[in-house]
Design an enzyme around this catalytic site. Structure first.
Site, short mmCIF file in Angstrom:
data_model
loop_
_atom_site.label_atom_id
_atom_site.label_comp_id
_atom_site.label_asym_id
_atom_site.label_seq_id
_atom_site.Cartn_x
_atom_site.Cartn_y
_atom_site.Cartn_z
N ARG A 230 0.87 -1.19 0.00
CA ARG A 230 0.00 0.00 0.00
C ARG A 230 0.90 1.23 0.00
O ARG A 230 1.91 1.28 0.72
CB ARG A 230 -0.90 0.03 1.23
N GLU A 259 -2.09 7.80 -4.94
CA GLU A 259 -2.75 7.21 -6.11
C GLU A 259 -4.27 7.36 -5.93
O GLU A 259 -4.73 7.39 -4.79
CB GLU A 259 -2.37 5.72 -6.25
N HIS A 277 -1.20 -0.05 -9.62
CA HIS A 277 -1.90 -0.89 -8.63
C HIS A 277 -2.62 -2.06 -9.32
O HIS A 277 -3.85 -2.17 -9.28
CB HIS A 277 -2.88 -0.06 -7.79
P1 NAD Z 1 -0.92 -11.09 5.53
O1 NAD Z 1 -1.81 -10.55 6.56
O2 NAD Z 1 -0.94 -12.56 5.22
O3 NAD Z 1 0.61 -10.72 5.88
C1 NAD Z 1 1.03 -9.49 6.36
C2 NAD Z 1 2.17 -9.73 7.32
O4 NAD Z 1 2.71 -8.47 7.73
C3 NAD Z 1 1.74 -10.48 8.59
O5 NAD Z 1 2.54 -11.64 8.76
C4 NAD Z 1 2.00 -9.45 9.70
O6 NAD Z 1 2.46 -10.06 10.91
C5 NAD Z 1 3.09 -8.59 9.09
N1 NAD Z 1 3.24 -7.28 9.72
C6 NAD Z 1 2.29 -6.52 10.32
N2 NAD Z 1 2.86 -5.39 10.81
C7 NAD Z 1 4.18 -5.45 10.52
C8 NAD Z 1 5.28 -4.59 10.75
N3 NAD Z 1 5.13 -3.44 11.40
N4 NAD Z 1 6.50 -4.96 10.29
C9 NAD Z 1 6.66 -6.12 9.63
N5 NAD Z 1 5.65 -7.01 9.39
C10 NAD Z 1 4.43 -6.66 9.82
O7 NAD Z 1 -1.20 -10.24 4.22
P2 NAD Z 1 -0.84 -10.64 2.71
O8 NAD Z 1 -1.96 -11.41 2.12
O9 NAD Z 1 0.54 -11.19 2.67
O10 NAD Z 1 -0.89 -9.19 2.02
C11 NAD Z 1 0.04 -8.18 2.41
C12 NAD Z 1 -0.44 -6.84 1.88
O11 NAD Z 1 -0.34 -6.83 0.47
C13 NAD Z 1 -1.93 -6.54 2.13
O12 NAD Z 1 -2.14 -5.98 3.40
C14 NAD Z 1 -2.26 -5.57 1.04
O13 NAD Z 1 -2.09 -4.24 1.51
C15 NAD Z 1 -1.21 -5.84 -0.02
N6 NAD Z 1 -1.79 -6.32 -1.28
C16 NAD Z 1 -1.52 -5.61 -2.41
C17 NAD Z 1 -2.04 -6.02 -3.64
C18 NAD Z 1 -1.74 -5.27 -4.91
O14 NAD Z 1 -2.42 -5.48 -5.91
N7 NAD Z 1 -0.72 -4.42 -4.95
C19 NAD Z 1 -2.85 -7.17 -3.69
C20 NAD Z 1 -3.09 -7.89 -2.51
C21 NAD Z 1 -2.55 -7.45 -1.31
#
Ligand code: NAD
Length: 303
Positions: A230, A259, A277
């Site tokens: 994000r 964005e 995105h």
């Molecule tokens: P997830 O919840 O499985 O994993 C996120 C991880 O981040 C968790 O393990 C959590 O413990 C960790 N985390 C939380 N706070 C943290 C910190 N301060 N420092 C380090 N790690 C921390 O989520 P996911 O399915 O792996 O997705 C991750 C992110 O990807 C989503 O939150 C979303 O914003 C983004 N995303 C983007 C797109 C895109 O099209 N660009 C698509 C899907 C998801």
């Protein structure tokens, strides 16, 4: 009721629901308003609401005589009044992992593109012919890759970089990285020891501006910053300072704070590669998302 959708046709949804004897009522192609959702849902009982982005308000949830489920076509639940659905005893579902493959591929593709100079050389060949400029080309397997956020997508990105021969470090305060990645990493070691830093943390108050000027100034190996999570996790002002001062090799950004109208200074910067995105998208991920959201509805309506 499908409240809203961006697809040219609803063949996939129709065939899944027809087989289960469920009638599909479809709302507008692009996000409907709360009032439209409320009008349409009043026709449905027992009701199931499938939604992309349209607001599913408390009123929409309370209108049908018998509401069984609100299913989100996506990950986040921000457009749904989850408390109201819970009070009614209705299920609320999402599809949290439909694009793990795509987002991790996107991160790898950004880094491969930079290491092999594909976009830069393609532009140069088209603009000025068959002249080779090998400057800045790198061996991928020599890159030390740091993953911030070792969740569903972070783990898959780590697996892919490991398969390419890279050393991978991961930082996640809530989950211990398994033995396949170096353990004991902190934010500071990721900054100082990595050639590539890939951001997979969710946007939370604690992660807003996590990659700020201080972090970028403390980087040790002029890393490439890759943000496929994000935009606001990376500070725009910090990023511009890092690009201008040569603290980083560049940035690959699928998401940018501001964005869909991100700072032209960032987009136009020669060391920035940007995509709009789109990391979640592929024909397969979209089909999986639609199929799995519909299957949740069928599962609940069929008891
Ligand atoms: P997830 O919840 O499985 O994993 C996120 C991880 O981040 C968790 O393990 C959590 O413990 C960790 N985390 C939380 N706070 C943290 C910190 N301060 N420092 C380090 N790690 C921390 O989520 P996911 O399915 O792996 O997705 C991750 C992110 O990807 C989503 O939150 C979303 O914003 C983004 N995303 C983007 C797109 C895109 O099209 N660009 C698509 C899907 C998801």
């Amino acid at each position: 009721l499908l409240t809203d959708h961006p697809w040219p046709d609803l063949g996939l949804e129709t065939s899944i629901f027809e087989r289960a004897g469920i009638r599909l009522v479809a709302g507008p192609e692009i996000a409907g308003t709360a009032a439209e959702v409320e009008r349409l849902v009043a026709e449905c009982s027992p009701a199931a609401i499938l939604t992309c982005w349209a607001p599913v308000s408390r009123a929409a949830i309370e209108l049908p005589a018998d509401l069984r489920i609100v299913a989100r076509l996506g990950v986040g639940l921000d457009n749904i009044d989850v408390a109201a659905a819970t009070e009614r005893g209705a299920w609320v579902t999402n599809v949290p992992d439909y694009c793990v493959a795509e987002v991790s591929d996107h991160a790898l593709a950004f880094v491969l593109d930079r290491c092999r100079g594909i976009s830069r050389l393609n532009d140069a060949v088209k603009a000025s012919g068959w002249n080779s400029d090998a400057s800045g080309l790198l061996r991928l397997s020599e890159q030390v890759v740091g993953i911030l956020g070792y969740g569903r997508i972070g783990r898959e990105t780590a697996r892919k970089f490991k398969a390419m021969g890279c050393q991978v470090l991961a930082y996640d305060p809530y989950f211990s990285p398994d033995e396949s990645v170096a353990s004991g990493s902190t934010l500071a070691t990721i900054a100082s020891e990595c050639d590539v830093i890939v951001i997979h943390v969710p946007l939370l108050p604690e992660t807003t501006g996590l990659i700020d000027e201080a972090f970028l100034r403390a980087t040790g190996r002029k890393p490439l910053i890759v943000n496929v999570s994000r935009g606001p996790i990376v500070s725009n002002q910090g990023l511009i300072a890092a690009l201008e001062n040569g603290w980083i090799r560049g940035a690959c950004l699928d998401v940018i704070d501001g964005e869909p109208a991100p700072s032209p200074e960032i987009i136009a910067h020669p060391l920035v590669t940007a995509t709009p995105h789109i990391a979640y998208a592929s024909d397969a991920s979209m089909a999986e998302l639609r199929r799995r959201a519909c299957e949740e509805v069928v599962r609940v309506l069929s008891g």
